[in-house]
Design an enzyme around this catalytic site. Structure first.
Site, PDB file in Angstrom:
ATOM      1  N   LYS A  66       5.806  -1.979   3.987  1.00  0.00           N
ATOM      2  CA  LYS A  66       4.498  -2.133   3.951  1.00  0.00           C
ATOM      3  C   LYS A  66       3.709  -2.868   3.058  1.00  0.00           C
ATOM      4  O   LYS A  66       2.841  -3.836   3.206  1.00  0.00           O
ATOM      5  CB  LYS A  66       3.542  -0.783   4.316  1.00  0.00           C
ATOM      6  CG  LYS A  66       4.055  -0.247   5.400  1.00  0.00           C
ATOM      7  CD  LYS A  66       3.228   1.117   5.693  1.00  0.00           C
ATOM      8  CE  LYS A  66       3.258   2.138   4.798  1.00  0.00           C
ATOM      9  NZ  LYS A  66       4.372   2.799   4.491  1.00  0.00           N
ATOM     10  N   ARG A  99      10.257   4.514  -9.816  1.00  0.00           N
ATOM     11  CA  ARG A  99       9.063   5.389  -9.179  1.00  0.00           C
ATOM     12  C   ARG A  99       9.144   6.710  -8.975  1.00  0.00           C
ATOM     13  O   ARG A  99      10.329   7.096  -8.663  1.00  0.00           O
ATOM     14  CB  ARG A  99       8.446   4.888  -7.780  1.00  0.00           C
ATOM     15  CG  ARG A  99       7.116   4.147  -7.924  1.00  0.00           C
ATOM     16  CD  ARG A  99       6.824   3.630  -6.402  1.00  0.00           C
ATOM     17  NE  ARG A  99       6.517   4.580  -5.428  1.00  0.00           N
ATOM     18  CZ  ARG A  99       6.179   4.379  -4.080  1.00  0.00           C
ATOM     19  NH1 ARG A  99       5.849   3.130  -3.649  1.00  0.00           N
ATOM     20  NH2 ARG A  99       5.779   5.266  -3.436  1.00  0.00           N
ATOM     21  N   ARG A 113      15.146   0.958  -4.727  1.00  0.00           N
ATOM     22  CA  ARG A 113      13.967   0.730  -5.423  1.00  0.00           C
ATOM     23  C   ARG A 113      14.005   1.582  -6.641  1.00  0.00           C
ATOM     24  O   ARG A 113      13.233   1.427  -7.803  1.00  0.00           O
ATOM     25  CB  ARG A 113      12.693   0.883  -4.454  1.00  0.00           C
ATOM     26  CG  ARG A 113      11.461   0.514  -5.073  1.00  0.00           C
ATOM     27  CD  ARG A 113      10.400   0.383  -4.132  1.00  0.00           C
ATOM     28  NE  ARG A 113       9.836   1.745  -4.067  1.00  0.00           N
ATOM     29  CZ  ARG A 113       8.910   1.951  -3.017  1.00  0.00           C
ATOM     30  NH1 ARG A 113       8.388   0.912  -2.219  1.00  0.00           N
ATOM     31  NH2 ARG A 113       8.603   3.282  -2.666  1.00  0.00           N
ATOM     32  N   ARG A 157       8.916  12.655   2.419  1.00  0.00           N
ATOM     33  CA  ARG A 157       8.285  11.873   2.738  1.00  0.00           C
ATOM     34  C   ARG A 157       8.490  11.179   4.280  1.00  0.00           C
ATOM     35  O   ARG A 157       7.725  11.056   4.960  1.00  0.00           O
ATOM     36  CB  ARG A 157       8.199  10.432   1.560  1.00  0.00           C
ATOM     37  CG  ARG A 157       7.466  10.949   0.195  1.00  0.00           C
ATOM     38  CD  ARG A 157       7.757  10.087  -0.678  1.00  0.00           C
ATOM     39  NE  ARG A 157       7.598   8.857  -0.726  1.00  0.00           N
ATOM     40  CZ  ARG A 157       8.414   7.509  -1.285  1.00  0.00           C
ATOM     41  NH1 ARG A 157       9.357   8.125  -2.003  1.00  0.00           N
ATOM     42  NH2 ARG A 157       8.212   6.454  -1.059  1.00  0.00           N
ATOM     43  N   ARG A 198      -3.629   7.948   7.431  1.00  0.00           N
ATOM     44  CA  ARG A 198      -2.278   8.532   7.704  1.00  0.00           C
ATOM     45  C   ARG A 198      -2.178   9.970   8.335  1.00  0.00           C
ATOM     46  O   ARG A 198      -1.205  10.619   8.724  1.00  0.00           O
ATOM     47  CB  ARG A 198      -1.600   8.988   6.191  1.00  0.00           C
ATOM     48  CG  ARG A 198      -0.652   7.782   5.803  1.00  0.00           C
ATOM     49  CD  ARG A 198      -0.331   8.130   4.397  1.00  0.00           C
ATOM     50  NE  ARG A 198       0.745   7.978   3.966  1.00  0.00           N
ATOM     51  CZ  ARG A 198       1.165   6.746   2.979  1.00  0.00           C
ATOM     52  NH1 ARG A 198       0.363   6.011   2.785  1.00  0.00           N
ATOM     53  NH2 ARG A 198       2.533   6.784   2.583  1.00  0.00           N
TER      54      ARG A 198
HETATM   55  P1  ADP Z   1       5.173   5.217   0.785  1.00  0.00           P
HETATM   56  O1  ADP Z   1       4.948   4.421   1.737  1.00  0.00           O
HETATM   57  O2  ADP Z   1       6.570   5.033   0.293  1.00  0.00           O
HETATM   58  O3  ADP Z   1       4.998   6.653   1.009  1.00  0.00           O
HETATM   59  P2  ADP Z   1       2.711   4.651  -0.663  1.00  0.00           P
HETATM   60  O4  ADP Z   1       2.535   3.981  -1.971  1.00  0.00           O
HETATM   61  O5  ADP Z   1       1.989   4.175   0.730  1.00  0.00           O
HETATM   62  O6  ADP Z   1       4.307   4.826  -0.348  1.00  0.00           O
HETATM   63  O7  ADP Z   1       2.223   6.239  -0.920  1.00  0.00           O
HETATM   64  C1  ADP Z   1       2.630   7.006  -1.957  1.00  0.00           C
HETATM   65  C2  ADP Z   1       2.229   8.086  -1.908  1.00  0.00           C
HETATM   66  O8  ADP Z   1       0.763   8.537  -1.736  1.00  0.00           O
HETATM   67  C3  ADP Z   1       2.179   8.955  -0.683  1.00  0.00           C
HETATM   68  O9  ADP Z   1       3.445   9.791  -0.347  1.00  0.00           O
HETATM   69  C4  ADP Z   1       1.241  10.329  -0.715  1.00  0.00           C
HETATM   70  O10 ADP Z   1       1.523  11.276  -1.413  1.00  0.00           O
HETATM   71  C5  ADP Z   1       0.295   9.323  -1.317  1.00  0.00           C
HETATM   72  N1  ADP Z   1      -0.689   8.700  -0.243  1.00  0.00           N
HETATM   73  C6  ADP Z   1      -0.833   7.420  -0.004  1.00  0.00           C
HETATM   74  N2  ADP Z   1      -1.514   6.908   1.018  1.00  0.00           N
HETATM   75  C7  ADP Z   1      -2.014   8.146   1.562  1.00  0.00           C
HETATM   76  C8  ADP Z   1      -2.887   8.664   2.521  1.00  0.00           C
HETATM   77  N3  ADP Z   1      -3.607   7.836   3.336  1.00  0.00           N
HETATM   78  N4  ADP Z   1      -3.302  10.115   2.601  1.00  0.00           N
HETATM   79  C9  ADP Z   1      -2.535  10.915   2.062  1.00  0.00           C
HETATM   80  N5  ADP Z   1      -1.940  10.567   0.713  1.00  0.00           N
HETATM   81  C10 ADP Z   1      -1.513   9.143   0.761  1.00  0.00           C
END
Ligand code: ADP
Length: 198
Positions: free
Chosen positions: A8, A128, A122, A139, A83
């Site tokens: 994404k 990370r 990654r 996740r 989300r």
């Molecule tokens: P990934 O797509 O690998 O989960 P992101 O960088 O989009 O990675 O998100 C990393 C983390 O940030 C998520 O696992 C969550 O803990 C938090 N996060 C990101 N976006 C949201 C959201 N919209 N609502 C709640 N938590 C979020």
């Protein structure tokens, strides 16, 4: 939208650059926040490291503040938000108030084994904190439970466009731009969004 590891962030940047709008990634915002030494930062860090979602209250607040910035006036791309159902409701209300409905919801498709393999790779390169095998599985399950059902919501509104997220970055980008062109030429978006994927 798409499961963790679907690509994404990478595709979001390409699309946002092409249309000259900011890519707003809640994951990036939270990663930047969590390094501070405050109770909120510690809370965000702990939740992210566990693989769970930051609370809707915090997330909705952060996105609302970001959307109020001047660079969002002519459009924006959301990456990783909404989300949860509550985030969909909050976003709906915010967009209604602005009078700027969503043009399209893009979903990157990728099967679980492929995305887990990508995330493990990654982990070696970027290190990370939430890219270890256990958190990666958590996740994926949190996504399947809480976020995948939202695809149905946007599909029923006629906004969902699905793109195969497997393959090289450029191949996926080409599919994304082809799908967007088709969507916007089909009348779902505004004419000024139609353009060459370059
Ligand atoms: P990934 O797509 O690998 O989960 P992101 O960088 O989009 O990675 O998100 C990393 C983390 O940030 C998520 O696992 C969550 O803990 C938090 N996060 C990101 N976006 C949201 C959201 N919209 N609502 C709640 N938590 C979020």
């Amino acid at each position: 939208m798409g499961p963790p590891g679907a690509g994404k962030g990478t595709q979001a940047k390409a699309v946002a650059d092409h249309f000259g709008v900011p890519a707003i990634s809640t994951g990036d915002i939270f990663r930047a926040m969590k390094t501070a030494d405050t109770p909120l930062a510690r809370q965000v860090r702990d939740i992210m490291n566990s693989g769970g979602y930051v609370s809707d209250e915090i997330t909705n607040q952060i996105v609302a503040e970001r959307l109020a910035e001047a660079d969002c006036e002519d459009g924006f791309l959301l990456d990783g938000y909404p989300r949860t159902p509550s985030q969909v409701d909050t976003l709906d209300a915010a967009l209604a108030e602005r009078g700027t409905p969503l043009d399209v919801v893009l979903s990157l498709l990728a099967d679980e084994d492929a995305v887990v393999a990508r995330l493990l790779k990654r982990a070696e390169i970027e290190g990370r904190a939430d890219d270890n095998e256990e958190t990666i599985r958590v996740r994926q399950h949190v996504y399947a439970d809480q976020t995948a059902p939202l695809l149905e919501v946007y599909s029923s509104r006629g906004l969902l466009v699905e793109v195969d997220g497997l393959g090289e970055i450029d191949e996926v980008s080409a599919r994304v731009f082809a799908a967007l062109d088709e969507t916007f030429q089909g009348g779902a978006g505004s004419a000024e969004l139609i353009g060459d994927p370059s």
